[in-house]
Scaffold this motif. Structure first.
Motif, PDB file in Angstrom:
ATOM      1  N   LEU A  29      28.955   9.914  10.479  1.00 48.75           N
ATOM      2  CA  LEU A  29      30.334   9.116  10.776  1.00 48.75           C
ATOM      3  C   LEU A  29      29.738   7.778  11.716  1.00 48.75           C
ATOM      4  O   LEU A  29      29.192   7.853  12.485  1.00 48.75           O
ATOM      5  CB  LEU A  29      31.286  10.003  11.570  1.00 48.75           C
ATOM      6  CG  LEU A  29      31.848  11.155  10.781  1.00 48.75           C
ATOM      7  CD1 LEU A  29      32.639  11.896  11.478  1.00 48.75           C
ATOM      8  CD2 LEU A  29      32.581  10.764   9.512  1.00 48.75           C
ATOM      9  N   TRP A  30      30.728   6.867  11.288  1.00 46.54           N
ATOM     10  CA  TRP A  30      30.606   5.721  12.127  1.00 46.54           C
ATOM     11  C   TRP A  30      31.186   5.688  13.408  1.00 46.54           C
ATOM     12  O   TRP A  30      32.370   6.331  13.549  1.00 46.54           O
ATOM     13  CB  TRP A  30      31.346   4.300  11.412  1.00 46.54           C
ATOM     14  CG  TRP A  30      31.108   3.218  12.156  1.00 46.54           C
ATOM     15  CD1 TRP A  30      30.096   2.528  12.598  1.00 46.54           C
ATOM     16  CD2 TRP A  30      32.137   2.212  12.236  1.00 46.54           C
ATOM     17  NE1 TRP A  30      30.302   1.132  13.068  1.00 46.54           N
ATOM     18  CE2 TRP A  30      31.422   1.005  12.757  1.00 46.54           C
ATOM     19  CE3 TRP A  30      33.471   1.912  11.572  1.00 46.54           C
ATOM     20  CZ2 TRP A  30      32.414  -0.036  13.063  1.00 46.54           C
ATOM     21  CZ3 TRP A  30      33.985   0.748  11.932  1.00 46.54           C
ATOM     22  CH2 TRP A  30      33.615  -0.041  12.538  1.00 46.54           C
ATOM     23  N   SER A  31      30.364   5.452  14.451  1.00 51.49           N
ATOM     24  CA  SER A  31      30.746   5.833  15.902  1.00 51.49           C
ATOM     25  C   SER A  31      32.147   4.903  16.458  1.00 51.49           C
ATOM     26  O   SER A  31      32.614   5.324  17.220  1.00 51.49           O
ATOM     27  CB  SER A  31      29.915   5.606  16.892  1.00 51.49           C
ATOM     28  OG  SER A  31      29.198   4.192  16.796  1.00 51.49           O
ATOM     29  N   ARG A  32      32.312   4.029  15.628  1.00 50.44           N
ATOM     30  CA  ARG A  32      33.663   3.267  15.917  1.00 50.44           C
ATOM     31  C   ARG A  32      34.920   3.232  14.917  1.00 50.44           C
ATOM     32  O   ARG A  32      35.550   2.912  14.995  1.00 50.44           O
ATOM     33  CB  ARG A  32      32.971   1.560  16.121  1.00 50.44           C
ATOM     34  CG  ARG A  32      32.091   1.518  17.142  1.00 50.44           C
ATOM     35  CD  ARG A  32      31.780   0.104  17.284  1.00 50.44           C
ATOM     36  NE  ARG A  32      32.897  -0.817  17.762  1.00 50.44           N
ATOM     37  CZ  ARG A  32      32.933  -2.180  17.726  1.00 50.44           C
ATOM     38  NH1 ARG A  32      31.655  -2.905  17.627  1.00 50.44           N
ATOM     39  NH2 ARG A  32      33.932  -2.801  18.222  1.00 50.44           N
ATOM     40  N   TYR A  33      34.516   4.314  14.206  1.00 52.03           N
ATOM     41  CA  TYR A  33      35.606   4.319  12.940  1.00 52.03           C
ATOM     42  C   TYR A  33      37.014   4.603  13.564  1.00 52.03           C
ATOM     43  O   TYR A  33      38.083   4.193  13.305  1.00 52.03           O
ATOM     44  CB  TYR A  33      35.262   5.635  12.216  1.00 52.03           C
ATOM     45  CG  TYR A  33      36.263   5.692  10.819  1.00 52.03           C
ATOM     46  CD1 TYR A  33      36.369   4.612  10.078  1.00 52.03           C
ATOM     47  CD2 TYR A  33      36.927   6.711  10.648  1.00 52.03           C
ATOM     48  CE1 TYR A  33      37.180   4.755   9.019  1.00 52.03           C
ATOM     49  CE2 TYR A  33      37.745   6.938   9.516  1.00 52.03           C
ATOM     50  CZ  TYR A  33      37.952   5.963   8.710  1.00 52.03           C
ATOM     51  OH  TYR A  33      38.700   5.845   7.518  1.00 52.03           O
ATOM     52  N   ALA A  34      37.149   5.723  14.583  1.00 57.03           N
ATOM     53  CA  ALA A  34      38.331   6.067  15.068  1.00 57.03           C
ATOM     54  C   ALA A  34      39.227   4.740  15.787  1.00 57.03           C
ATOM     55  O   ALA A  34      40.066   4.404  15.714  1.00 57.03           O
ATOM     56  CB  ALA A  34      38.300   7.289  16.302  1.00 57.03           C
ATOM     57  N   ALA A 114      35.786   7.421   2.654  1.00 63.68           N
ATOM     58  CA  ALA A 114      37.209   7.866   3.161  1.00 63.68           C
ATOM     59  C   ALA A 114      37.128   8.641   4.365  1.00 63.68           C
ATOM     60  O   ALA A 114      38.418   8.671   5.252  1.00 63.68           O
ATOM     61  CB  ALA A 114      37.858   8.582   2.027  1.00 63.68           C
ATOM     62  N   ARG A 115      36.058   9.326   4.759  1.00 61.39           N
ATOM     63  CA  ARG A 115      36.310   9.976   6.249  1.00 61.39           C
ATOM     64  C   ARG A 115      35.550   9.095   7.230  1.00 61.39           C
ATOM     65  O   ARG A 115      35.784   9.575   8.546  1.00 61.39           O
ATOM     66  CB  ARG A 115      35.383  11.294   6.174  1.00 61.39           C
ATOM     67  CG  ARG A 115      36.220  12.120   5.465  1.00 61.39           C
ATOM     68  CD  ARG A 115      35.275  13.622   5.111  1.00 61.39           C
ATOM     69  NE  ARG A 115      33.775  13.337   5.038  1.00 61.39           N
ATOM     70  CZ  ARG A 115      32.801  13.368   5.895  1.00 61.39           C
ATOM     71  NH1 ARG A 115      33.291  13.589   7.135  1.00 61.39           N
ATOM     72  NH2 ARG A 115      31.495  13.144   5.830  1.00 61.39           N
ATOM     73  N   GLY A 116      35.215   7.873   6.880  1.00 60.91           N
ATOM     74  CA  GLY A 116      34.586   7.266   8.030  1.00 60.91           C
ATOM     75  C   GLY A 116      33.063   7.282   7.973  1.00 60.91           C
ATOM     76  O   GLY A 116      32.343   6.987   8.907  1.00 60.91           O
ATOM     77  N   GLY A 117      32.422   8.026   7.127  1.00 66.63           N
ATOM     78  CA  GLY A 117      31.025   7.901   6.945  1.00 66.63           C
ATOM     79  C   GLY A 117      30.460   6.963   6.460  1.00 66.63           C
ATOM     80  O   GLY A 117      30.913   6.234   5.774  1.00 66.63           O
ATOM     81  N   VAL A 118      29.162   6.509   7.032  1.00 67.56           N
ATOM     82  CA  VAL A 118      28.479   5.301   6.810  1.00 67.56           C
ATOM     83  C   VAL A 118      27.930   5.351   5.399  1.00 67.56           C
ATOM     84  O   VAL A 118      27.003   6.292   5.468  1.00 67.56           O
ATOM     85  CB  VAL A 118      27.481   4.902   7.830  1.00 67.56           C
ATOM     86  CG1 VAL A 118      26.786   3.616   7.434  1.00 67.56           C
ATOM     87  CG2 VAL A 118      28.219   4.686   9.080  1.00 67.56           C
ATOM     88  N   LEU A 119      28.078   4.509   4.405  1.00 72.29           N
ATOM     89  CA  LEU A 119      27.530   4.638   3.030  1.00 72.29           C
ATOM     90  C   LEU A 119      26.420   3.547   3.142  1.00 72.29           C
ATOM     91  O   LEU A 119      25.360   3.453   2.468  1.00 72.29           O
ATOM     92  CB  LEU A 119      28.597   4.337   2.195  1.00 72.29           C
ATOM     93  CG  LEU A 119      29.467   5.301   2.023  1.00 72.29           C
ATOM     94  CD1 LEU A 119      30.604   5.155   1.090  1.00 72.29           C
ATOM     95  CD2 LEU A 119      29.069   6.814   1.445  1.00 72.29           C
ATOM     96  N   GLY A 120      26.782   2.539   3.739  1.00 78.64           N
ATOM     97  CA  GLY A 120      25.591   1.428   4.022  1.00 78.64           C
ATOM     98  C   GLY A 120      25.935   0.399   5.095  1.00 78.64           C
ATOM     99  O   GLY A 120      27.291   0.501   5.330  1.00 78.64           O
TER     100      GLY A 120
END
Length: 146
Positions: A29-34, A114-120
């Protein structure tokens, strides 16, 4: 070279297909997504993205550093370090999100599931190839018409 319509690039049409991956690991998860999900939406209504595939209804969100520059975007606009923009599907959880963060005078791109996980992330050539064509500091503005 400009894209087929104002504010868009067609470079992704000529981009090589990414190599198929075998059973990818779950995205971190991207730490800044929320935080990015709370950035204000800068478009008045969802619009169909034409520069990213698949075409879908999206909202653009901008952090405090980017908001005024993005809303007032003109040809010579330069974004400050710390600027953040993210394009998210209008229907949450429907598809991937795409973001840009300006650090040390350059843009870092991020693709999220879609969950905020980093794909690239970083400066992938497929992102840079299109965004270098943008009219202002590698940033495309909101559509002028729908």
């Amino acid at each position: 070279m400009r894209g087929p319509f104002p504010g868009a690039s067609d470079a992704w049409h000529n981009a090589p297909e990414p190599a198929a991956s075998v059973s990818p690991e779950p995205a971190v998860l991207w730490s800044r997504y929320a935080e990015a999900q709370r950035w204000p939406v800068v478009n008045s209504s969802p619009f169909t993205t034409r520069g990213h595939e698949p075409e879908r209804a999206v909202d653009v969100r901008a952090n405090e550093v980017a908001r005024a520059a993005y809303v007032g975007l003109v040809t010579d606009t330069v974004f400050a370090n710390g600027a953040g923009l993210i394009e998210l599907p209008h229907s949450p959880g429907a598809d991937n999100g795409l973001g840009m963060l300006k650090e040390d005078g350059g843009w870092q791109f991020i693709e999220l599931d879609a969950r905020g996980g980093v794909l690239g992330s970083g400066a992938p050539s497929r992102c840079v190839r299109c965004h270098i064509q943008a009219p202002s500091d590698e940033v495309f503005g909101l559509p002028l018409f729908r």
